[in-house]
Design an enzyme around this catalytic site. Structure first.
Site, mmCIF file in Angstrom:
data_model
loop_
_atom_site.group_PDB
_atom_site.id
_atom_site.type_symbol
_atom_site.label_atom_id
_atom_site.label_comp_id
_atom_site.label_asym_id
_atom_site.label_seq_id
_atom_site.Cartn_x
_atom_site.Cartn_y
_atom_site.Cartn_z
ATOM 1 N N GLU B 224 8.460 43.145 34.353
ATOM 2 C CA GLU B 224 8.721 43.822 33.074
ATOM 3 C C GLU B 224 9.618 44.979 33.450
ATOM 4 O O GLU B 224 9.221 45.842 34.229
ATOM 5 C CB GLU B 224 7.367 44.233 32.485
ATOM 6 C CG GLU B 224 7.451 44.685 31.061
ATOM 7 C CD GLU B 224 7.392 46.168 31.005
ATOM 8 O OE1 GLU B 224 8.477 46.782 31.090
ATOM 9 O OE2 GLU B 224 6.291 46.706 30.872
ATOM 10 N N CYS B 261 7.493 52.111 28.789
ATOM 11 C CA CYS B 261 8.417 50.972 28.642
ATOM 12 C C CYS B 261 8.778 50.775 27.178
ATOM 13 O O CYS B 261 9.808 50.188 26.864
ATOM 14 C CB CYS B 261 7.778 49.680 29.125
ATOM 15 S SG CYS B 261 6.647 49.877 30.487
#
Lengths: 487, 487
Positions: B224, B261
């Site tokens: 990710e 994120c």
């Protein structure tokens, strides 16, 4: 724009509309393709026979498998639960408040499907890759295989009729021909392509996989490439059933002239009187098999070369070969044997020889057999032939085999791949590029989708699969529990 | 053998035993890890605070999230239906006879988990990757993050206690420290490694992904990596709710000094009086945010560099910045704006600046806004801020956003990722390396398994999940229908 640009742009535009059709509309389209193929059965089978050298009964069976596959996916999407709907309801009392989140699988975009030479119907133009992709909501561009270009074109004609009758977008399926290194490459590299399905050689599959990974935006390639499908024969069954085993395996090794991904290319056993008897009988059975034409010239040449190379390896002994010399384009059914020691020292013997050839590994001991199994790369299938006593005595081998392959078979042959929910036609590398997926059976649809989570959406904005009143009547995980009712 | 060889061999040996434990035993282990972490809460939070500069309330919350995550996966595997059991019964009457085939998901082998600097608990040593891998039956080797090495070591101490108390194999979880380019590389390249979990930078994730694809046997890397989480503000809500929107988004942009994120890095809207008011208020809100220390020196330096570069681009106008100059190691909360035209001409503006920075794109028209959205790469999230009138008028934008991200949010902020069955923390490349999976929520377990089909197996040879009498009482697809009863 060049031709491939136009094709992929058409596919992308069609996707925007096709993906939004109801499951019933997509299912109707899949069923209509099946109807149109059935309508043209006689002609399709005739052309495929001329192009592929496969016999008519096999092709008739394969065509039925192909239309059944289309109907299976139609039923899957009409039932609808495959989208893995999950709903977690809001909890405004919680600190911090819990949002409403709802997830399902949705299609990603146009898919490129490469036709496979060894299945002109079931793994080609309207085969499993195309059926599963269309079922998911993807549009499809088929790269027809040059070895059965006319069959592929006729299959596409059937699809085109279904497109018109069903009223789905004109470019929902498109068909191109051309070489893999130019047309195939351009399709995989195109920005609008979101996934690739391929069944064929290791070199072909790896070339596509590398192209896909080198893209600015990598895409998944589901390539089914290479497998020698090891079969372990345990001692008690060899002692008791040598004759039946020999007949069964001679038939499996030479079925369709060995041109199946699941052909049993490796037979493993510990030396014994039973094994001697089995191999002797197997040699006789293979000797009686009449050579037949292979799919096309390149495959026959590749088989002849591979067979010669294999037989020239250290310690290889021929134990059976067709008594009839092969004619032009025909395969030479052959079985050979080698000691466990020589096998372990020669990685070359672990490579696939695509065609009616199988190598028996005669191991000194169970420990050596386990060593030989451990030395193998990933496989589509692995099989164990065993009596109940064998099973009791050799559970460790059976357990080890689970790490090798996507499908593990007891007391049957690996050739024959059932199309159903529980099938896995896949396996660890280099059997495929992605062991997490299957190319046969209903879960093949999962290759063409990704999960999307909708957070805080109003009910009328959600896809039907996620609406409160569950209009599709599908199974969903609601607050952690499987349910089919309204919310 | 070098150290990494020993670690991975230990992990592979432990896997052979751990994978065979009952779901209840694995669940007990996960719950015991949660107990041991909770027992050491005060000390863990203190050390993490010293190492990461994250405030105590945040760390206490994150620790609770981490133990909840472990308990969630314990419950998931106790319930058991996650294995996707499918059974198709034999039909000996059929021609040819239909075999008995049964499929389920099984773990593949040892998994390597890289700790993430921005979540010392929830995405690190005992975080979501580790919890989901252990739940699947995989063993785990954690590469602790150097920015919180002591925290990571203490978390591993808690895991070690749980290993002893639960009686699972000693090397079910192991912990190593060292640089990514040596230790990390060796772990990903090791033959016994079967999968990798990573949360971090685009360059770091891509480096691991490339290493994994260059192996003799490629393995999946779930990285990710990068997301700017575009938020679309529609005109009616800007006109009616400018003040609330400004407060809400100033908080989201600067939450945890922007080190999420899911930080909203891009704000898109069509020019209007409402947008002017919103941006003016947002600038004032950002000005009032006090600079805080970032996670570590390298992140702060990277943010300062990225911010300077971003602000130097053509057409960028600063619209708000903290009135307090940042001290050493602190971030400088900033919001800027740019015209849609300049944004479209400058790909640099689509890159992530990890920290409390957000760029507002002022579009000339709805068409330009759509063009800007279309120009974006794959994202973890995308958000739409809208009134009911906006939703009615701009369904096309909302639909477009579904193609961009793993999660699409209506009228909320993207920061905050619920841990549940319906969460998708993932998205199209380069948000992650594999849009088909999530790293948060129960389906994160699917990253560490592959399907295996057992054909013709006797009942007592089958895993419990596939036995006739359904001893685990799980949901299964039997002959195409979802059922929980015996066969």
């Amino acid at each position: 724009m060049n031709d491939i640009d136009i094709v992929m742009q058409n596919a992308a535009n069609a996707f925007k509309k096709y993906a939004l059709l109801t499951p019933a509309a997509k299912a109707g389209f899949l069923n209509e393709i099946a109807v149109q193929i059935e309508n043209d059965r006689a002609s399709l089978v005739k052309v495929a026979n001329e192009e592929s050298n496969l016999p008519l009964p096999r092709l008739n069976g394969e065509l039925t498998r192909t239309t059944n596959q289309l109907k299976l996916f139609a039923n899957l999407i009409k039932e609808g639960s495959w989208v893995e709907a999950a709903i977690d309801l809001a909890d405004v009392q919680r600190t911090p408040p819990k949002p409403d989140t709802r997830k399902m699988l949705l299609p990603v975009g146009p898919v490129v499907v490469f036709g496979a030479s060894n299945f002109p119907f079931a793994f080609s133009t309207a085969g499993g890759d195309t059926a599963s992709a269309l079922a998911s909501g993807s549009t499809v561009v088929v790269k027809g295989h040059s070895a059965h270009a006319e069959t592929s074109g006729k299959m596409f004609d059937a699809i085109k009729k279904a497109i018109v009758i069903s009223g789905v977008p004109e470019y929902t399926v498109q068909h191109v021909l051309g070489s893999g290194s130019t047309v195939g490459k351009a399709l995989v590299q195109h920005a609008e392509t979101t996934g690739v399905g391929f069944t064929g050689s290791l070199s072909g599959g790896m070339a596509l996989w590398k192209l896909a990974n080198e893209r600015e935006r990598p895409i998944p390639v589901f390539a089914e490439m290479s497998s020698i499908n090891p079969v372990v024969f345990l001692p008690d069954t060899l002692e008791k059933n040598a004759e039946t085993l020999a007949k069964t395996y001679a038939a499996s090794i030479t079925l369709g002239m060995g041109q199946f991904c699941t052909n049993p290319g490796l037979l493993l056993a510990v030396k014994s009187k039973g094994l001697d008897d089995f191999l002797s009988l197997l040699g006789k059975e293979i000797a009686a098999v009449i050579p037949q034409k292979m799919l096309h010239k390149a495959i026959q040449e590749s088989f002849a070369r591979g067979l010669n190379e294999a037989l020239a390896q250290k310690g290889i002994q021929k134990i059976g070969q067709s008594v009839q010399q092969p004619g032009e384009g025909e395969a030479y059914p052959t079985v050979a044997s080698v000691s466990g020691k020589d096998f372990l020292q020669n990685p070359h013997l672990r490579e696939e020889v695509f065609g009616p050839y199988s190598l028996a590994i005669i191991c000194d001991s169970k420990a050596q057999l386990i060593e030989a199994l451990t030395a193998l790369k990933g496989q589509l299938t692995t099989t164990i032939m065993a009596t109940d006593d064998d099973i009791t005595a050799h559970g460790d081998i059976i357990h080890l085999q689970q790490t090798l392959a996507g499908r593990i078979i007891l007391n049957d042959v690996p050739t024959g791949v059932e199309v159903c929910a529980s099938m896995v036609h896949g396996g660890p590398f280099p059997a495929t590029t992605d062991a997490r997926y299957t190319s046969v059976g209903t879960t093949a649809i999962k290759r063409w989708v990704r999960p999307i989570c909708f957070q805080g959406f109003k009910d009328d904005m959600l896809p039907d699969a996620l609406k409160d009143n569950n209009p599709l009547n599908i199974w969903r995980i609601v607050n952690g529990e499987w349910k089919k009712n309204n919310i």
